[in-house]
Design an enzyme around this catalytic site. Structure first.
Site, PDB file in Angstrom:
ATOM      1  N   HIS A   9     -60.574  -7.446 -38.371  1.00 45.50           N
ATOM      2  CA  HIS A   9     -61.598  -6.447 -39.148  1.00 45.50           C
ATOM      3  C   HIS A   9     -61.565  -7.131 -40.591  1.00 45.50           C
ATOM      4  O   HIS A   9     -62.638  -7.206 -41.297  1.00 45.50           O
ATOM      5  CB  HIS A   9     -61.196  -5.086 -39.337  1.00 45.50           C
ATOM      6  CG  HIS A   9     -61.614  -4.296 -37.909  1.00 45.50           C
ATOM      7  ND1 HIS A   9     -62.737  -4.272 -37.496  1.00 45.50           N
ATOM      8  CD2 HIS A   9     -61.081  -3.446 -37.428  1.00 45.50           C
ATOM      9  CE1 HIS A   9     -62.923  -3.676 -36.533  1.00 45.50           C
ATOM     10  NE2 HIS A   9     -61.986  -3.018 -36.140  1.00 45.50           N
ATOM     11  N   HIS A  61     -56.227  -6.637 -34.036  1.00 48.43           N
ATOM     12  CA  HIS A  61     -57.474  -6.005 -34.103  1.00 48.43           C
ATOM     13  C   HIS A  61     -57.784  -5.762 -35.613  1.00 48.43           C
ATOM     14  O   HIS A  61     -58.790  -5.862 -35.972  1.00 48.43           O
ATOM     15  CB  HIS A  61     -57.329  -4.701 -33.518  1.00 48.43           C
ATOM     16  CG  HIS A  61     -58.413  -3.595 -33.506  1.00 48.43           C
ATOM     17  ND1 HIS A  61     -59.312  -3.577 -32.511  1.00 48.43           N
ATOM     18  CD2 HIS A  61     -58.938  -2.765 -34.621  1.00 48.43           C
ATOM     19  CE1 HIS A  61     -60.104  -2.594 -32.917  1.00 48.43           C
ATOM     20  NE2 HIS A  61     -59.955  -2.282 -34.164  1.00 48.43           N
ATOM     21  N   GLU A  62     -56.808  -5.202 -36.266  1.00 50.05           N
ATOM     22  CA  GLU A  62     -57.185  -4.796 -38.044  1.00 50.05           C
ATOM     23  C   GLU A  62     -57.201  -6.073 -38.624  1.00 50.05           C
ATOM     24  O   GLU A  62     -58.110  -5.998 -39.602  1.00 50.05           O
ATOM     25  CB  GLU A  62     -55.901  -3.778 -38.400  1.00 50.05           C
ATOM     26  CG  GLU A  62     -55.967  -2.481 -37.685  1.00 50.05           C
ATOM     27  CD  GLU A  62     -57.345  -1.675 -37.624  1.00 50.05           C
ATOM     28  OE1 GLU A  62     -58.017  -1.900 -38.674  1.00 50.05           O
ATOM     29  OE2 GLU A  62     -57.593  -0.865 -36.769  1.00 50.05           O
TER      30      GLU A  62
END
Length: 207
Positions: A19, A15-16
């Site tokens: 980003h 997820h990160e």
């Protein structure tokens, strides 16, 4: 715990990382310079967010630093960067559940069955993380997407009270006030992905 903790680390890291990668592609090198353009879980780990992932199936990581001044359109750039996180979890969640279904309908080997059980947990946690982060509440990703459609003065007002909103969010999670919304969304996405995976298996003659 043997399956949940590694699955949570994979979900949060992916997820990160997405980003950071999205911001990088849009012209912002801030996350890269901070060492966040990495698949190393330690770079992204927030202990409280990981604990929530393990206990409740949804949580968060250490926020990726983003400087919207590097984007051609700051609001759109922030929204795209924010959306990259939940989208990556849905993609990874679907792939995990597809492989889980493939193993479930074909595997007789215990090792493969154990792998299928892990993939089921990985898919579920990714869906939970994606749904949770789409809530339009600061500091979650959904708020950055919502801000793209709001006047700047409204956005500034929300940021002014972000600390209080963050506290309210944590209390809401602690007392289970958001459980119905999150679980309903998670169940809907899970059923959709499982049905799609079964359809794919049926199309290739496995079920």
């Amino acid at each position: 715990m043997i399956t949940v903790i590694p699955a949570a680390l994979i979900a949060i890291t992916f997820h990160e990382m997405c980003h950071a990668w999205s911001a990088y592609l849009l012209g912002d090198r801030t996350a890269q310079n901070a060492g966040r353009l990495s698949f190393n879980p330690i770079s992204h780990l927030d202990p409280l967010g990981l604990l929530c992932m393990v206990l409740f199936g949804f949580g968060w990581a250490k926020p990726v630093p983003v400087n919207p001044r590097y984007f051609k359109n700051p609001k759109v750039g922030m929204a795209l960067t924010a959306f990259a996180g939940p989208l990556s979890n849905f993609v990874l969640g679907f792939i995990s559940l597809l492989l889980y279904v493939l193993i479930a309908v074909t595997a007789q080997n215990r090792v493969l069955q154990a792998l299928g059980a892990f993939l089921s947990v990985l898919g579920t946690l990714n869906i939970g993380l994606g749904v949770f982060n789409l809530l339009p509440v600061p500091p979650l990703d959904g708020s950055k997407i919502l801000f793209m459609f709001l006047p700047d003065r409204w956005v500034l007002t929300v940021y002014r009270y972000e600390g209080y909103i963050r506290l309210a969010l944590i209390l809401g999670l602690y007392f289970g006030l958001l459980n119905n919304v999150i679980v309903t969304g998670q169940s809907f996405v899970y059923r959709t992905f499982i049905n799609a995976a079964l359809s794919i298996c049926g199309a290739v003659g496995l079920v």
